[in-house]
Every structure is written in structure tokens, then in C-alpha cells.
Design an enzyme around this catalytic site. Structure first.
Site, PDB file in Angstrom:
ATOM      1  N   HIS A  38       0.762  -1.514  -0.105  1.00 46.02           N
ATOM      2  CA  HIS A  38       0.014  -0.067  -0.079  1.00 46.02           C
ATOM      3  C   HIS A  38       0.874   1.262  -0.024  1.00 46.02           C
ATOM      4  CE1 HIS A  38      -2.703  -2.980   2.335  1.00 46.02           C
ATOM      5  NE2 HIS A  38      -3.567  -2.496   1.377  1.00 46.02           N
ATOM      6  N   ASP A 151      -3.775  -7.111  -7.660  1.00 42.94           N
ATOM      7  CA  ASP A 151      -5.333  -7.439  -7.894  1.00 42.94           C
ATOM      8  C   ASP A 151      -5.429  -7.369  -9.371  1.00 42.94           C
ATOM      9  OD1 ASP A 151      -6.532  -8.109  -5.260  1.00 42.94           O
ATOM     10  OD2 ASP A 151      -5.315  -6.365  -4.974  1.00 42.94           O
ATOM     11  N   VAL A 177       4.472  -5.500  -4.936  1.00 40.30           N
ATOM     12  CA  VAL A 177       5.483  -5.634  -3.745  1.00 40.30           C
ATOM     13  C   VAL A 177       5.346  -6.830  -2.880  1.00 40.30           C
ATOM     14  CG1 VAL A 177       6.383  -4.279  -1.728  1.00 40.30           C
ATOM     15  CG2 VAL A 177       5.226  -2.879  -3.565  1.00 40.30           C
ATOM     16  N   ARG A 188      -4.017  -9.967   4.147  1.00 46.32           N
ATOM     17  CA  ARG A 188      -4.467 -11.385   4.727  1.00 46.32           C
ATOM     18  C   ARG A 188      -3.232 -12.503   5.151  1.00 46.32           C
ATOM     19  NH1 ARG A 188      -8.742 -10.530   0.473  1.00 46.32           N
ATOM     20  NH2 ARG A 188     -10.662 -10.463   1.624  1.00 46.32           N
TER      21      ARG A 188
HETATM   22  P1  AMP Z   1      -6.523  -3.814  -0.151  1.00 43.63           P
HETATM   23  O1  AMP Z   1      -6.180  -3.081   0.750  1.00 43.63           O
HETATM   24  O2  AMP Z   1      -5.990  -5.341  -0.307  1.00 43.63           O
HETATM   25  O3  AMP Z   1      -7.929  -3.807  -0.951  1.00 43.63           O
HETATM   26  O4  AMP Z   1      -5.660  -3.245  -1.544  1.00 43.63           O
HETATM   27  C1  AMP Z   1      -5.670  -1.766  -1.813  1.00 43.63           C
HETATM   28  C2  AMP Z   1      -4.673  -1.514  -3.012  1.00 43.63           C
HETATM   29  O5  AMP Z   1      -3.399  -1.958  -2.804  1.00 43.63           O
HETATM   30  C3  AMP Z   1      -5.328  -2.292  -4.137  1.00 43.63           C
HETATM   31  O6  AMP Z   1      -5.177  -1.782  -5.344  1.00 43.63           O
HETATM   32  C4  AMP Z   1      -4.249  -3.410  -4.137  1.00 43.63           C
HETATM   33  O7  AMP Z   1      -4.047  -4.069  -5.647  1.00 43.63           O
HETATM   34  C5  AMP Z   1      -3.001  -2.888  -3.730  1.00 43.63           C
HETATM   35  N1  AMP Z   1      -1.936  -3.925  -3.195  1.00 43.63           N
HETATM   36  C6  AMP Z   1      -2.272  -4.755  -2.136  1.00 43.63           C
HETATM   37  N2  AMP Z   1      -1.107  -5.763  -1.960  1.00 43.63           N
HETATM   38  C7  AMP Z   1      -0.249  -5.253  -2.785  1.00 43.63           C
HETATM   39  C8  AMP Z   1       1.153  -5.538  -3.071  1.00 43.63           C
HETATM   40  N3  AMP Z   1       1.626  -6.498  -2.587  1.00 43.63           N
HETATM   41  N4  AMP Z   1       1.545  -4.824  -4.140  1.00 43.63           N
HETATM   42  C9  AMP Z   1       0.917  -3.864  -4.877  1.00 43.63           C
HETATM   43  N5  AMP Z   1      -0.109  -3.491  -4.611  1.00 43.63           N
HETATM   44  C10 AMP Z   1      -0.840  -4.096  -3.748  1.00 43.63           C
END
Ligand code: AMP
Length: 282
Positions: A38, A151, A177, A188
Site C-alpha cells: 500500500h 489484484d 510488492v 491477509r
Molecule cells: P486492499 O487493501 O487489499 O484492498 O488493497 C488496496 C490496494 O493496494 C489495491 O489496489 C491492491 O491491489 C494494492 N495492493 C495490495 N497488496 C499489494 C502488493 N503486495 N503490491 C502492490 N499493490 C498491492
């Protein structure tokens, strides 16, 4: 940082004022429990915008009835500190009841792209995602929105929604990342037991194996997928939900590895479902 805003109308007034000042708003939608993935998105947002809004909202409509909505990790204090240190100007953290008040009946639904991969395993998931992202867009009024390639299907679906709904927003995508051992960072990952955590890099390992096979001339998607399955079964207790090699634009499954490919998979470790992906061009 300027402020944590919970109230929707206040966020809209603030965004309107910023736009009237000629400032370019960048939004990074998240569900909180922020990690380095993030924070990378926030860093990229800073480069594309002069004011960054991080939204933190665990969106109930994108979780299935048996999924982890209630146990999803939440810590707004910690998230606010991290977001602020990474250059966020405003955290937008609405309550569920104000996003979906009694009498709420409107959803955004993207067809086709949402029917495969994650959409097949998680019916209704993308309807929840596009609805909440559409709402966040109309509340935060961004010029640019930053999403993660983690995603991959979500990126494709949001891109389609932006085009079809004429949202005047630039979509910026950030690479995945990873932890030092290759595991894609995810909120998760905290659910994993020690043993599961040590096995979880098999998702990445299987993708790396697939890339090697394809680059050294293998063209049968079925054979590549079989090799990925074997690697996962041999090295972990993970249960494969799906493994797919698809056209990276249409997300349609391919027989032959050719063109721009999205290799993606979902694997369950106990009750924790992990996803990963890579795109390669042949
Ligand atoms: P989430 O909080 O899981 O809904 O993710 C919020 C945003 O962060 C989404 O656009 C995800 O694709 C991105 N995101 C989550 N994990 C990663 C990661 N490891 N690398 C890059 N982007 C990420």
C-alpha cells in the site's frame, strides 16, 4: 497530514475546495491494515498528484457470505500513522452505515471481465468492488487513482468501469510488492500460521517456474499449469482454487502461450485464500 475525514459530505466539500484551488487529487483506495505494498501505491500517487487521499474502508459488499469480512484486520490508528508518514494528505475513513445507509439500492456491475478468475470463485465480489470504487471516486473527486497489480483482474475491471462510466480519472497501476522470499504482500498474510507462512511462497515459485518454462519454449498452457500444480502440491499443503493462463486484456483462458499473458492463481491455506499473478509477453 491534514486530516482524517469520516464524514462523506465533509470529504466532498474538501475535495471540491482542493479542485477549485487547481490541485490535482490522487486517490488510493484501500481496506486498511496497510503494508509496504500500500505504501508503494501512496508513493506513486505522490508523483502523479499534488494532494493524496487514502481511503480506508473494509467494504462489506465485496465479501461473500462465508468470507472474512468480520475478521478482516482493522486498525485505523496505525493505518493513519503509516499513511501520513508515506505522504498522505487526507485519510478518508467512512463508517459502513454512511456508505450503505438503510434504503441503499444502487450497484455498478461490469460484465464479461468479472465472470472469470476471481469472479468465478467469488460471485458478487467485483460488483462490490466497482460499486465502492465508484462511490469513492464521486466522494474524493480524484484526477488520478492508483491501484496495485497484485489484484490484476481488479485493475482490468476498474479500467473498464472508468471507460464505460466516463469517469474523468487517470488510472495508474503499481507493480506487486513482495516479501524477501517472494510472497506477495497482503493484509491477509497475517492469518497464516508459521508453517503456512513458510509454504506460502509457492505461489510465487510456481509463477516463476511457469515463466521459465514459457521462456524456454513451452507453448502448451495445460502443460505449464500442470507443472505449477505439481510444484504447489509437492512443496506445500496449499489447495489450488484456480491456476489460469489468460489473455491479459480479455482475461480469456488460452490453450497456447502466445501474446500478452496473465498467469494468475489462487491457493487456499486452511481458511486463508492467497492470490498472485504475473504478466509476460511472448
Ligand atoms: P486492499 O487493501 O487489499 O484492498 O488493497 C488496496 C490496494 O493496494 C489495491 O489496489 C491492491 O491491489 C494494492 N495492493 C495490495 N497488496 C499489494 C502488493 N503486495 N503490491 C502492490 N499493490 C498491492
Amino acid at each position: 497530514m491534514e486530516a482524517v475525514i469520516k464524514d462523506i459530505a465533509e470529504m466532498q466539500r474538501t475535495a471540491e475546495r482542493l479542485r477549485n484551488q487547481g490541485r490535482r487529487i490522487g486517490v488510493v483506495p484501500t481496506m486498511g491494515c496497510l503494508h509496504q505494498g500500500h505504501l508503494k501505491l501512496l508513493e506513486v500517487a505522490r508523483k502523479h498528484a499534488d494532494v493524496v487521499i487514502t481511503s480506508i474502508f473494509v467494504n462489506p459488499t465485496q465479501f461473500g457470505p462465508t468470507e472474512d469480512f468480520t475478521r478482516y484486520p482493522r486498525d485505523l490508528g496505525r493505518d493513519t500513522q503509516l499513511a501520513s508518514a508515506a505522504g498522505t494528505d487526507y485519510v478518508f475513513a467512512p463508517e459502513t452505515e454512511s456508505m450503505y445507509p438503510p434504503g441503499y439500492h444502487t450497484y455498478i456491475e461490469v460484465e464479461r471481465l468479472t465472470e472469470m478468475l476471481e469472479g468465478k470463485s467469488r460471485p458478487g465480489h467485483f460488483r462490490g468492488v466497482t460499486t465502492v470504487v465508484g462511490k469513492i471516486f464521486s466522494i474524493t473527486k480524484p484526477a488520478v487513482a492508483v491501484f496495485g497489480q497484485k489484484d490484476a483482474q481488479q485493475v482490468a475491471v476498474v479500467r473498464q468501469m472508468i471507460r464505460d462510466m466516463n469517469f474523468d480519472i487517470e488510472l495508474v497501476v503499481c507493480p506487486i510488492v513482495r516479501e524477501p522470499d517472494g510472497l506477495a504482500m497482503s493484509s491477509r498474510n497475517v492469518y497464516l500460521s508459521k508453517e503456512q507462512r513458510s509454504q506460502a511462497p509457492v505461489l510465487y515459485m510456481s509463477i516463476a517456474r511457469a515463466e521459465d518454462l514459457i521462456r524456454s519454449g513451452e507453448r502448451s498452457c495445460e502443460k505449464v499449469i500442470d507443472r505449477m500444480k505439481t510444484l504447489i502440491a509437492t512443496n506445500s499443503s496449499g489447495v489450488v482454487d484456480y491456476i489460469s493462463i489468460a489473455d491479459s486484456t480479455t482475461l480469456e483462458e488460452l490453450n497456447e502461450c502466445r501474446g500478452s499473458l496473465l498467469i494468475s492463481l489462487a491457493v487456499r491455506f486452511g481458511t486463508t485464500r492467497l492470490i498472485d499473478n504475473a504478466t509476460i509477453t511472448i
